[in-house]
Each structure stands twice: as C-alpha cells, then as structure tokens.
Design a protein around this motif. Structure first.
Motif, PDB file in Angstrom:
ATOM      1  N   SER A 322       0.845  -1.193   0.000  1.00 28.72           N
ATOM      2  CA  SER A 322       0.000   0.000   0.000  1.00 28.72           C
ATOM      3  C   SER A 322       0.880   1.243   0.000  1.00 28.72           C
ATOM      4  CB  SER A 322      -0.899   0.025   1.236  1.00 28.72           C
ATOM      5  OG  SER A 322      -1.695  -1.140   1.303  1.00 28.72           O
ATOM      6  N   PRO A 323       0.402   2.328  -0.600  1.00 30.87           N
ATOM      7  CA  PRO A 323       1.163   3.587  -0.564  1.00 30.87           C
ATOM      8  C   PRO A 323       1.365   4.054   0.872  1.00 30.87           C
ATOM      9  CG  PRO A 323      -0.610   3.702  -2.178  1.00 30.87           C
ATOM     10  CD  PRO A 323      -0.842   2.457  -1.371  1.00 30.87           C
ATOM     11  N   VAL A 324       2.448   4.759   1.092  1.00 28.00           N
ATOM     12  CA  VAL A 324       2.730   5.300   2.422  1.00 28.00           C
ATOM     13  C   VAL A 324       2.951   6.804   2.313  1.00 28.00           C
ATOM     14  CG1 VAL A 324       3.732   3.158   3.283  1.00 28.00           C
ATOM     15  CG2 VAL A 324       5.205   4.854   2.209  1.00 28.00           C
ATOM     16  N   GLU A 325       2.740   7.471   3.432  1.00 27.08           N
ATOM     17  CA  GLU A 325       2.895   8.919   3.476  1.00 27.08           C
ATOM     18  C   GLU A 325       4.297   9.289   3.930  1.00 27.08           C
ATOM     19  OE1 GLU A 325       1.989   7.882   7.748  1.00 27.08           O
ATOM     20  OE2 GLU A 325       1.575   7.068   5.773  1.00 27.08           O
ATOM     21  N   VAL A 326       4.647  10.561   3.792  1.00 26.26           N
ATOM     22  CA  VAL A 326       5.856  11.079   4.414  1.00 26.26           C
ATOM     23  C   VAL A 326       5.564  11.204   5.901  1.00 26.26           C
ATOM     24  CG1 VAL A 326       7.487  12.980   4.553  1.00 26.26           C
ATOM     25  CG2 VAL A 326       6.471  12.386   2.356  1.00 26.26           C
ATOM     26  N   SER A 327       6.269  10.452   6.706  1.00 23.23           N
ATOM     27  CA  SER A 327       5.962  10.405   8.131  1.00 23.23           C
ATOM     28  C   SER A 327       7.260  10.241   8.902  1.00 23.23           C
ATOM     29  CB  SER A 327       5.012   9.230   8.421  1.00 23.23           C
ATOM     30  OG  SER A 327       4.798   9.078   9.794  1.00 23.23           O
ATOM     31  N   LEU A 328       7.600  11.233   9.710  1.00 18.37           N
ATOM     32  CA  LEU A 328       8.745  11.103  10.597  1.00 18.37           C
ATOM     33  C   LEU A 328       8.248  10.577  11.941  1.00 18.37           C
ATOM     34  CD1 LEU A 328      10.755  14.280   9.564  1.00 18.37           C
ATOM     35  CD2 LEU A 328      11.064  11.916   8.802  1.00 18.37           C
ATOM     36  N   ILE A 329       9.018  10.739  12.988  1.00 20.73           N
ATOM     37  CA  ILE A 329       8.674  10.115  14.267  1.00 20.73           C
ATOM     38  C   ILE A 329       7.487  10.832  14.906  1.00 20.73           C
ATOM     39  CG2 ILE A 329       9.554   9.380  16.495  1.00 20.73           C
ATOM     40  CD1 ILE A 329      10.985   8.169  14.056  1.00 20.73           C
ATOM     41  N   GLN A 330       6.422  10.076  15.197  1.00 22.32           N
ATOM     42  CA  GLN A 330       5.233  10.641  15.827  1.00 22.32           C
ATOM     43  C   GLN A 330       4.720   9.784  16.990  1.00 22.32           C
ATOM     44  OE1 GLN A 330       2.632  10.851  12.380  1.00 22.32           O
ATOM     45  NE2 GLN A 330       3.274  12.940  11.914  1.00 22.32           N
ATOM     46  N   VAL A 331       4.971   8.501  16.918  1.00 26.61           N
ATOM     47  CA  VAL A 331       4.484   7.537  17.918  1.00 26.61           C
ATOM     48  C   VAL A 331       5.681   6.833  18.535  1.00 26.61           C
ATOM     49  CG1 VAL A 331       3.244   5.352  18.212  1.00 26.61           C
ATOM     50  CG2 VAL A 331       2.255   7.186  16.806  1.00 26.61           C
ATOM     51  N   VAL A 332       5.601   6.530  19.811  1.00 28.94           N
ATOM     52  CA  VAL A 332       6.672   5.773  20.446  1.00 28.94           C
ATOM     53  C   VAL A 332       6.069   4.739  21.386  1.00 28.94           C
ATOM     54  CG1 VAL A 332       6.946   7.471  22.304  1.00 28.94           C
ATOM     55  CG2 VAL A 332       8.821   5.901  21.790  1.00 28.94           C
ATOM     56  N   GLY A 333       6.667   3.558  21.368  1.00 28.25           N
ATOM     57  CA  GLY A 333       6.369   2.537  22.361  1.00 28.25           C
ATOM     58  C   GLY A 333       7.491   2.519  23.379  1.00 28.25           C
ATOM     59  N   ILE A 334       7.174   2.878  24.618  1.00 30.23           N
ATOM     60  CA  ILE A 334       8.158   2.904  25.700  1.00 30.23           C
ATOM     61  C   ILE A 334       8.022   1.577  26.438  1.00 30.23           C
ATOM     62  CG2 ILE A 334       8.914   4.120  27.787  1.00 30.23           C
ATOM     63  CD1 ILE A 334       7.588   6.648  26.629  1.00 30.23           C
TER      64      ILE A 334
END
Length: 576
Positions: A322-334
């Motif tokens: 599937s196409p993907v967007e330009v996405s930098l870091i937004q979510v983190v699992g700690i």
C-alpha cells in the motif's frame, strides 16, 4: 462576505507570520559586521538547541552576546520544510546546515551547523524527560514544567497521524501498554508525542524561541567561529574573561565580560561540539605562566571528553503493498525491557502532510534512512567507507520502484550503558573531533536491542499493520533486505538471539542522541559551573549522563530556559 478562520487556521497564520518576522531579527547579523571589541554580561558560544532559549531568557535583564558558527535557518528553505528533511542531511557541502562526521566505530553521524542547532536537522519528535530523570538531575519540577511550557508555546505541535503510524495500534496489540494517548510526558506504554513540524509540515526550531528576546539586550552574530576562551587569574584560579572569534573573512574579534560577579562565558556546543571545545582548554596541573590568558589550554579535567554515549538505533525496512505517506517520528512505544519502538515512512514520497505533492527529492532517497543521509544499515559499520556508500547508492538506483515503497520501524536502546570518549584531532574549530561510542560494548545494550528487534517483528505481524505487509510475509527476508548477510540461516521464528545480536551489531546506526563528555560531577557541578574555573558554565546535552526521555531536544531547549531563569535570579541577588 466575511471570512471565518478556524482556530487552527488562525494559529497556523500566526506561526507563519512569526517565522517570517524571525528571519528579520533586528539583533541578528553576520559576524563581519561585529565590532572588533565588545563587552557583555553573558557570552554564549553556540546558538543551538540550548543556546537560543538561554540567550533569549538572559537578554531580558542583561547584555548578551550569542555566537553561532553557522548561518540562519531562515536562509535555507530546506531546513523549514519536512519534505526536504533528508536533503539537509544528505548535503555534505561546507555550507550545509548539517556537518557529517564518522565515529571511530564506523557509524555515520551529523553535527548541526546552523542557528537553532539540532532542532534544524532532526526528525522533529518532541517529548519531555521522565519524572525520575528530573529528580536525578536535581532540577526543580515546578520550574521545569514552566520552562517546558515556555518552549512548547512556540515550537511544539500535536501531529495528525498518517496510515504508517498504525505502528501505534500494532504496539498496543502486541502488549506495549497502556495506551497513553497524546502526551508530551514520558510514560511507559504507547503514546503519540509532539512534533516541531506543524500541520503544514513546516519546521519550528529553537531559533524561533529568540522571539522572546529583548532586542536591546542581545547581539547575535552568525558565521562566527570561536577560536578560544580568554582567561585571567584570581590567584592561581582561572577565571573566564572573554572569547576570540573569527568572521567568514578571517577577521579577528574579541568579546570580553563586563565587570561584575555575575558575568559568565557559557559554551553550549552540544553533544559533539562541547567536549571538543572543553578539550582545547585543558592544561597540565601547575601554576599558569603570566600570559596564560592567551594560551589554548588552561586546566586539566580528566573527565573532559569521557563518558560519551550514543543511543544505538536499529531499523527494519518493511516493503509495503500500500502507498505510504511522508511520516517522521510521531508515535513511540516505551517498553518495560528498555527499548523504544518508533516508525518512519515515505520512501516513495507518495503524499505530503498538507495534501499537496512536494518537489521530488533526490532519486532513490529513503528519507530518514539512506546512504545519501549517512544512515546506512546494509553495510556493517567498519565497512562504511566512501566507496561502500557510493556502491550502496548505485545499488539503490537499480531497485524497482515497487520495492522502495514502504517504511521503517526502528528501536532505540534506552541508556545506553556502553560509553566511549572524544578527543581533538587539532585546534581547528571547524574540524570534527575523534569520537568513539563503543556501541554494544555492554551486554545489557545488546540484550535490549535483541528484545527491541523481536518487538518490531511482533508489530509487523500484528493485524493493525497487515495492510503494510505482503501475504506470507517472512521476517527473515525483512532482515536480509536491511542487512546483507544470510541471517535466515540462523534465524527461526521466535528469534534466535545469535542472529539478532549479529543483526544489531552489523546494522547499528545513530538517531543523533549522543551525549556526555562534560558530565555533571566530572566536568561541571550541578549548576553546570566548570569545576576549578570561575565565570564558566556548560549548559547543553554534553552534561547529560543519559539521554532524557525518548528524544532529548525538548529537554535541551527546556534546560536553556530553566538555567536562564536561574541565572537571572542569581544575578538579581548579587546586584542587590
């Protein structure tokens, strides 16, 4: 017909207007226009992530000189546009805002060379330090919260999650709990953090915090290369007295501290720059000669350049149907086992945060992770020569477009416990120092990396992430795409630690969170005064014993504000 703006649109216009004005700060000039001699209450060396908020704060009640070796971020449209994030890192010219260096471990890294520092070239994630970190640092929690809010009012935004950030639901599905929603706070579990990119993909940097500055209280000079700190002596104790710096034409300028007990020189060169600057001031024990104020070295502090650490990062590339967007870091699992899980995408640059198509990037650029940007996982660290990088770029040019559609899920080791050192190669402030981080020298770091890679596999196999994986997805194949060795001869479902340990060592990269070299207790005290020297402090990430939270930039900006407020209070007491 009246035009009605939504609240979001109104604030977006306000922010754009403020950035436009920031490009015309009346106090910001090229160093060629600086006087040959000047006098100030505070001389701040480095207009980076800590230097800008520190200078802005101190200018309220004091005369401040801020010296930055690079140019203005407002002069380079690439810096302020998320679509060109990787272009800045890929630019290795002498005028680039990003100065590449290679550690002795073979890991390619970058130092900022621009007003605003690392906030101008990073991936933009904004998150606070944890409560335990604040306590350990000895900071006042109430003042810390106020300083964070001061920063966040200008540079922090709540990101709108794109499809690739389904990594969030994948983390929750695989047990990285609880769901902490959207928050700047550092809490175990899964969260949406902040970003210094606004809804239009426009970057807001530490340089924007100079909007708080008193124009009558600050001089800011760009392209100012500080060559040395000047000292006088009180008995046998060195006292910082000023600095010598050069402009782009090679002219010499001197700046001195105004008389007064509160006046100080404050180097804020960052994780790689500051220990190098401090190393140039060291001197063997003994009484200094009469002209020592003009010497290159002054005091022997064995801790300078020691305790250098970089959080090792490893990423898995996931080809997507599937196409993907330009996405930098937004979510983190700690996670509870000491690894942070994050996602970034946009290999094919199929979309843009504003919904418009950005100008095409350099061909075959994976964005955050590519040979062009120096993030090179497909070649083991010690083999990352210029020739190997060139071969990797050429190999990328032969890969079909469909294979480049996808993104990365990465893990970063908490801590780390592995430490190294930094030393000068020479006394040229423009040259990179020698740095060794000793990635995975401590077995706990390797254990956490293995656990992090196993967690990434679980996320990729989750139902939430299924739209981004091909049928019969084989995780060993994903490892082989990222690292060119037959890991599947060792790896079996469930994760053979031997294979994953090898993967960690062979694909280690940086996520630009290096720190140490001027640590509290070894080089500076808890108020960041350099031990054994008067009128000299270091206020930046080089003083950290560990990287705060999942990403340090918010805390470094906070520290500039926090210490600025503290210094002004001290100044008022001394002045009565």
């Amino acid at each position: 017909m009246a035009t009605i703006l939504t609240v979001a649109s109104f604030f977006a216009l306000v922010c754009i207007s403020q950035q436009a004005r920031a490009a015309n700060y009346t106090f910001m000039k090229d160093a060629v226009h600086a006087p040959r001699t000047g006098f100030y209450d505070y001389i701040i060396v480095g207009g980076g992530t800590a230097g800008c908020p520190l200078a802005a704060t101190l200018s309220a009640r004091a005369r401040v000189l801020l010296l930055e070796r690079g140019g203005s971020p407002y002069e380079d449209a690439r810096v302020l546009n998320m679509a060109h994030f990787s272009d800045v890192l890929a630019d290795t010219s002498a005028s680039s805002p990003s100065q590449r260096f290679v550690s002795e471990d073979g890991v390619i890294n970058s130092r900022p060379r621009v007003l605003g520092g690392g906030s101008c070239i990073n991936a933009g994630f904004f998150t606070r330090a944890g409560a335990g970190y604040v306590r350990a640092a000895g900071w006042d929690p109430r003042e810390v919260r106020a300083a964070y809010r001061w920063v966040e009012d200008v540079v922090a935004f709540r990101p709108a999650l794109g499809p690739w950030q389904a990594v969030r639901m994948g983390l929750l599905e695989t047990g990285v709990l609880p769901d902490n929603g959207a928050t700047y706070d550092h809490i175990p579990g899964t969260k949406v953090g902040g970003s210094i990119f606004d809804a239009d993909g426009r970057r807001h940097t530490a340089a924007d915090l100079l909007r708080y500055a008193n124009p009558d209280g600050i001089d800011l000079y760009l392209r100012a290369r500080v060559a040395k700190i000047l000292f006088r002596f009180k008995g046998t104790k060195p006292v910082a007295d000023g600095v010598v710096y050069y402009d782009s034409r090679g002219n010499t300028h001197e700046a001195y501290l105004s008389p007064g007990a509160a006046s100080e020189v404050i180097p804020v060169g960052g994780g790689a720059g500051q220990p190098a600057a401090a190393d140039a001031q060291r001197h063997r024990p003994g009484r200094p000669p009469p002209l020592a104020r003009h010497r290159n070295v002054i005091l022997d502090l064995p801790g300078v350049g020691q305790g250098m650490s970089d959080n090792p990062m490893n990423a898995i590339y996931v080809p997507s149907p599937s196409p993907v967007e330009v996405s930098l870091i937004q979510v983190v699992g700690i996670t509870r086992f000491g690894s942070y899980i994050e996602g970034a995408s946009g290999a094919n640059w199929n979309s843009h945060p504003s919904g418009t198509q950005p100008p095409p990037p350099p061909p075959r650029n994976f964005g955050m992770f590519s040979p062009q940007t120096g993030q090179l996982a497909t070649v083991p660290p010690k083999e990352r020569t210029p020739e190997a990088i060139a071969r990797a770029v050429e190999a990328m040019s032969q890969v079909p477009d469909a294979a480049l559609r996808g993104g990365f899920i990465l893990e970063k080791v908490l801590g780390p416990q592995s430490v190294g050192q930094l030393a000068l190669r020479n006394l040229n402030p423009d040259d990179n120092p020698s740095v060794r981080f000793n990635y995975f020298a401590h077995p706990d770091d390797l254990r956490r990396c293995v656990a992090g890679i196993a967690a990434i596999e679980r996320v990729i196999r989750s139902r939430a992430f299924s739209r981004f994986t091909y049928q019969n997805f084989a995780f060993p194949a994903a490892l082989n795409v990222t690292a060119e060795f037959p890991v599947n001869t060792l790896y079996r479902r469930g994760g053979d630690p031997r294979a994953l340990e090898r993967f960690c060592r062979d694909t280690v990269m940086t996520i630009w969170h290096y720190h140490g070299g001027c640590q509290v207790g070894r080089v500076v005290d808890r108020d960041y005064r350099v031990l054994g020297v008067d009128a000299l402090r270091v206020i930046d990430g080089s003083t950290f014993n560990a990287s705060p939270g999942t990403n340090p930039q918010a805390t470094v900006m906070m520290l500039g504000r926090y210490m600025g407020v503290k210094l002004l209070k001290e100044r008022m007491l001394l002045e009565g």
